[in-house]
Each structure stands twice: as structure tokens, then as C-alpha cells.
Design an enzyme around this catalytic site. Structure first.
Site, PDB file in Angstrom:
ATOM      1  N   CYS A   9      -9.621  47.335  32.154  1.00 46.12           N
ATOM      2  CA  CYS A   9     -10.854  47.387  31.387  1.00 46.12           C
ATOM      3  C   CYS A   9     -12.052  47.182  32.283  1.00 46.12           C
ATOM      4  CB  CYS A   9     -10.883  46.291  30.338  1.00 46.12           C
ATOM      5  SG  CYS A   9      -9.591  46.459  29.116  1.00 46.12           S
ATOM      6  N   GLY A  35     -11.117  52.167  32.920  1.00 49.01           N
ATOM      7  CA  GLY A  35     -10.531  52.451  31.613  1.00 49.01           C
ATOM      8  C   GLY A  35     -11.064  53.737  31.047  1.00 49.01           C
ATOM      9  N   ASN A 109     -11.647  41.852  29.932  1.00 51.54           N
ATOM     10  CA  ASN A 109     -10.813  42.500  30.938  1.00 51.54           C
ATOM     11  C   ASN A 109      -9.765  41.499  31.402  1.00 51.54           C
ATOM     12  OD1 ASN A 109     -11.254  43.308  34.450  1.00 51.54           O
ATOM     13  ND2 ASN A 109      -9.726  44.057  33.052  1.00 51.54           N
ATOM     14  N   GLY A 110      -8.486  41.909  31.357  1.00 61.41           N
ATOM     15  CA  GLY A 110      -7.407  41.026  31.807  1.00 61.41           C
ATOM     16  C   GLY A 110      -6.367  40.880  30.718  1.00 61.41           C
ATOM     17  N   TYR A 250      -6.619  49.253  45.478  1.00 60.53           N
ATOM     18  CA  TYR A 250      -6.702  50.494  44.703  1.00 60.53           C
ATOM     19  C   TYR A 250      -7.701  50.468  43.554  1.00 60.53           C
ATOM     20  CZ  TYR A 250      -5.275  53.835  41.063  1.00 60.53           C
ATOM     21  OH  TYR A 250      -5.275  54.796  40.088  1.00 60.53           O
ATOM     22  N   CYS A 441      -3.997  36.514  44.144  1.00 58.45           N
ATOM     23  CA  CYS A 441      -2.742  36.712  43.420  1.00 58.45           C
ATOM     24  C   CYS A 441      -2.094  37.919  44.076  1.00 58.45           C
ATOM     25  CB  CYS A 441      -2.992  37.010  41.948  1.00 58.45           C
ATOM     26  SG  CYS A 441      -1.458  37.528  41.099  1.00 58.45           S
ATOM     27  N   CYS A 444       2.600  40.921  42.462  1.00 56.05           N
ATOM     28  CA  CYS A 444       3.292  42.221  42.459  1.00 56.05           C
ATOM     29  C   CYS A 444       4.014  42.466  43.777  1.00 56.05           C
ATOM     30  CB  CYS A 444       2.327  43.348  42.111  1.00 56.05           C
ATOM     31  SG  CYS A 444       0.898  43.483  43.196  1.00 56.05           S
TER      32      CYS A 444
END
Ligand code: AMP
Length: 488
Positions: A9, A35, A109-110, A250, A441, A444
Site C-alpha cells: 500500500c 498498489g 500500509n503493512g 525492490y 527486518c 524473508c
């Protein structure tokens, strides 16, 4: 398969500008990459909220007449993309509610990591949800009456929600920007013509000629009203920072600056670092546009291998509504990106992309290069292998579909039909950001989730609620039968 919520978002808010809706429109335009499913703007005029939202791109949802009707000096806007199967207008943001303390609008957003528990709890207290998005949970909690005033409710709400959130909230008197204490998603503050602006990325400020003031700090709540800007801090100071490093790799636009670092420069440095870690004997460096361009420039610069834009992107490709036949697969490969075959014929090519997720895109690019006569194709990727899904708002599939989680590097190389395959190291990626690993973070990549998330608990709650709904349905059916008997 476990359920992972996925939302990208872009959020935008402005306080104190006569053309609030118009600036929100241009701000959202710049945040379109965050988005593409729906867009919306809510303004406030003399205490009355005016709202327009719709499915599609910002430019498709709004027109000059709609923007003219959105009068008011405050606005909040949102662009949304979701892959949870809930692509419906009712989920389009900003969401609004009218409650005892007036109207409230929210753009989020999130992803929250305790949304199933909170939704369950609120429903047990009799609240009825209109949408399936996390943001409505926050809105419902904000709408609860509090004896100690609205700001107290805001702080209490933010202390109860867990996970990732960059929020812009509008009430009848103020615009509020808030960021979760870990700072997963970006949020920045700007000024234009004396008005305050809060936006996901600095590129939205550039777009409206606003001056960048600073980032909204992790855990900060900024309340902006006629008296100015007040900053509240509702969380312990030493909460672990966890900015999503994939925003640098990205997701964010390269012309944005995050935490004082140009995204473009970081991406280019990732490419340079990649060339230092994995030098390849080759004749050409070719990016996968647009995502691989900055890293490919860096790789070329560091290695001295010439850069060529051999793939040319068609910027006018929209969604295709054809069935997934061979034709549509060709459409994806050839219409979006066309190769200038003569550039790569008989050449040893290094192809640079930012990431391999399922591997589909990369495999198609290698095939195109080889069909055009490239002698060797070496794939270099400007981040480490993606091993884990994201639960904080980036759309990565569950582990079963993540290429690197299931296959070795050589197996992936074989699948891609590439001559070699290299990823940027984790340390190299962090180094390229110019910041410390503790700031990020990287779940991933490394599986360390800074905020715990328990998909099994979520699944349990969802199944229990399904059973409750079924029991309720059966009870209603019994009541109906009783009524029928009484009527006879
Ligand atoms: P694939 O390996 O075919 O699943 O797709 C990887 C490509 O998608 C890369 O070129 C990325 O630029 C892009 N990409 C990576 N992550 C995402 C994401 N979360 N959503 C959309 N595109 C992505």
C-alpha cells in the site's frame, strides 16, 4: 497451506492546504507502484467527510470533476494492492467510520500479526465488520469510546496492535501519522505552502513540490492540527528497529530517499558489491527492466563490463484478460519486455535482476536470450535467496512456492537453464545500505521474524469462528422451524 496476509500500500495525508484533494491525487500518483488495485481519497470540509474511491489506477479512479468535488483543506489517500482474494471495492481504503467522537478515516500500509485474535475479540463484543482488511480493526478500536479522550484511545489502540503499520488517520480536526515501533514500512513528513504532508515515500513529496522535513520515527505518533504538530511517543525507546530491507532491494521507488539513503544509490551499490563478490567473464551486462537496472549499472561500473539495455520495456502494457494459454505466456514474455537480439548474439551475457521468487520471470528471460543466440547467460541477483514468506506486508508466496526454499542453487541454475547463478550475500546486501544489520527486518532471507506471528493460532481461530457460524446458522434454522410450527 497456511494463510499469510499480503498487502502492499501507499499512504498519503495533508493538513492545511486549499487544494488538499488535488495534492493527494498527485501524491498517490507517485505512490502508484505501492498498489495498483484500488485508490481512494477522503477530504474533510466544514466537519463533513467527502470520499471517493474505486478499483484501478489513481488516474482511472479520479478525474477533474471528482477532484473538484472533494473540497476541504485536509485529505487522506491510499493506493492498495492485495492478493488475498479480497479484491473488492468494499476493501478499498481509506476506510471511514462515524462514531461518538465524530468521523474518522484511516489509510494503512503493512500487516498486523495479531489481527485474527483482535477481530475475534471485537466480534465477541458485538462489533460487525464490513471488510476483510486489518485496517478496519484499527478503525473499530479507534472508534471505541474512551473516558480519557481521543488521543488516549489512539495510544491504547497502537499499543494493542502488533506487526507492521504506517498509518495516516484523519479526524474532523486533525491528520495523524503513525509508524509501528519497529518501523517496518516507511513514512515521511514534508511541508508545502505551509501545509503538512505525511507520505509513504519521499517521491510523493517531490511530486507536489513539498520540502522533505524528516522521517516519522518508528513508534512516533504525529498529531497535526490548527495548533501545529505534536509528536507523541507511546513505546519503549529501545524497541528493536526492523525496517524492511526489501524496500531498498525492490519495493520502494529508486528516486526515494529512506533513512537518509538514496534507494537508487543503495541499489547501485548492491550491484557493485555483487560484482566484487561474484566476478564473471562476460561481454555484456544486461538488466531486467525496470527492477534490475540500478544494480546492473553498479555491476557494470565495478566489473568494467559494458552495460546494454538489451531488453526494452513496453510501458503501455496493462492487465490481460486472456486465459493462461501459450499466447498469454508469450504476451507476458514478449510484449512487456522485448529483446534487441542483435546486441546479445554470440555474446557472453550477465543478466541482472533484483530477486528470484518463483523463478518464472528469470527462466523466461534466459530462454529469450538463448533463443537470440547468446553464447552464455550468467544470472546475478542483487539480494540473497528468498527462503521465507513475509508476514509484514510484502507479497511473497508461502515456502512451497519459493524457489530457493526448495532447491539448491545448482538445481535453480539448471531450472533457469543458465550457465551460472549467483546471489548477493546477506552481509553484502546490508553493507550496500550503509546501515547496520540490526536496523533491518530480513525475515524473508534469514527466518528471524522480529514480531512473532503464529499462523497455526490464526488457523485455529478461523476454524473456530467457522464452527460458531455454522452452529448459529443451525440455531436460526431451528427458530424458523419453531415459528413455522406456531404459525400452523
Ligand atoms: P518470479 O521469480 O517469477 O516469481 O518473479 C521475480 C520478479 O518479480 C523479480 O524480477 C522482481 O523484480 C519481482 N518481484 C519480486 N518480489 C515481488 C513481489 N513481492 N511482488 C511483485 N513482484 C516482485
Amino acid at each position: 497451506m497456511l494463510y499469510y496476509p499480503k498487502h502492499y500500500c501507499g499512504v498519503f495525508g495533508i493538513f492545511g492546504h486549499p487544494n488538499a484533494a488535488e495534492l493527494a491525487y498527485y501524491g498517490l500518483y507517485a505512490l502508484q507502484h505501492r498498489g495498483q488495485e484500488s485508490a481512494g481519497i477522503v477530504t474533510c470540509h466544514e466537519g463533513k467527510f467527502l470520499k471517493h474511491h474505486g478499483m484501478g489506477l489513481v488516474s482511472q479512479v479520479f478525474n477533474p470533476r471528482i477532484l473538484r468535488d472533494l473540497v476541504g483543506t485536509m485529505a487522506v489517500g491510499h493506493t492498495r494492492y492485495s492478493t488475498t482474494g479480497s479484491s473488492q471495492l468494499r476493501n478499498a481504503q481509506p476506510l471511514t467510520v462515524e462514531c461518538t467522537r465524530g468521523q474518522i478515516a484511516i489509510a494503512h500500509n503493512g500487516n498486523l500479526t495479531n489481527s485474527a485474535q483482535l477481530r475475534d475479540e471485537l466480534e465477541n463484543h458485538g462489533l460487525v465488520f464490513q471488510t476483510t482488511v486489518d485496517s478496519e480493526i484499527i478503525l473499530m478500536m479507534l472508534a471505541q469510546p474512551s473516558l480519557n479522550g481521543a488521543q488516549n484511545t489512539l495510544v491504547q489502540t497502537l499499543r494493542r496492535i502488533e506487526g507492521a503499520y504506517s498509518l495516516v488517520i484523519m479526524t474532523e480536526k486533525e491528520v495523524i501519522g503513525a509508524r509501528d515501533p519497529h518501523g517496518f514500512r516507511p513514512l515521511c513528513l514534508g511541508r508545502v505552502d505551509g501545509a503538512w504532508v505525511v507520505a509513504s515515500e519521499t517521491v510523493a513529496l517531490d511530486q507536489i513540490h513539498a520540502e522533505f522535513v524528516r522521517e516519522v520515527a518508528p513508534g512516533e505518533i504525529m498529531v497535526i492540527n490548527d495548533r501545529g504538530l505534536v509528536s507523541l511517543h507511546a513505546f519503549p525507546e529501545h524497541t528493536r528497529r526492523a525496517f524492511c530491507i526489501f524496500e531498498y532491494v525492490y519495493f520502494a521507488r529508486p528516486d526515494s530517499t529512506i533513512n537518509g539513503h538514496s534507494v537508487y544509490e543503495v541499489r547501485k551499490e548492491m550491484g557493485r558489491q555483487l560484482a566484487r563478490e561474484h566476478p564473471v567473464n562476460a561481454d555484456l551486462v544486461v538488466p531486467v527492466p525496470d527492477s534490475g537496472v540500478c544494480a546492473a549499472l553498479g555491476y557494470s561500473e565495478e566489473s568494467g563490463i559494458p552495460f546494454e539495455m538489451a531488453f526494452i520495456r513496453n510501458h503501455y502494457v496493462g492487465r490481460s484478460f486472456l486465459q493462461p494459454t501459450q499466447l498469454i505466456r508469450d504476451f507476458d514474455v514478449r510484449v512487456k519486455l522485448n529483446l534487441i537480439g542483435s546486441l546479445v548474439k554470440d555474446k557472453r551475457v550477465v543478466i541482472v535482476d533484483d530477486s528470484i521468487v518463483r523463478g518464472t520471470t528469470c527462466k523466461a528471460r534466459v530462454k529469450t536470450l538463448k533463443e537470440a543466440g547468446a553464447r552464455e547467460v550468467h544470472v546475478v541477483v542483487s539480494c540473497p535467496p528468498h527462503m521465507n514468506p513475509c508476514v509484514y506486508g510484502i507479497d511473497f508466496p508461502d515456502r512451497s512456492k519459493l524457489m530457493a526454499a526448495n532447491y539448491s542453487r545448482d538445481e535453480i541454475r539448471q531450472y533457469l537453464n543458465a550457465d551460472s547463478l549467483y546471489y548477493l550475500s546477506r552481509a553484502g546486501m546490508v553493507k550496500a545500505t550503509g546501515q547496520a544489520a540490526q536496523a533491518f527486518c530480513m525475515a524473508c532471507y534469514d527466518g528471524h521474524y522480529p514480531v512473532p506471528y503464529d499462523p497455526v493460532l490464526d488457523k485455529h481461530i478461523i476454524e473456530r469462528r467457522k464452527r460458531q457460524a455454522q452452529t448459529l446458522g443451525e440455531a436460526v434454522e431451528k427458530d424458523r422451524e419453531q415459528i413455522k410450527l406456531l404459525q400452523v
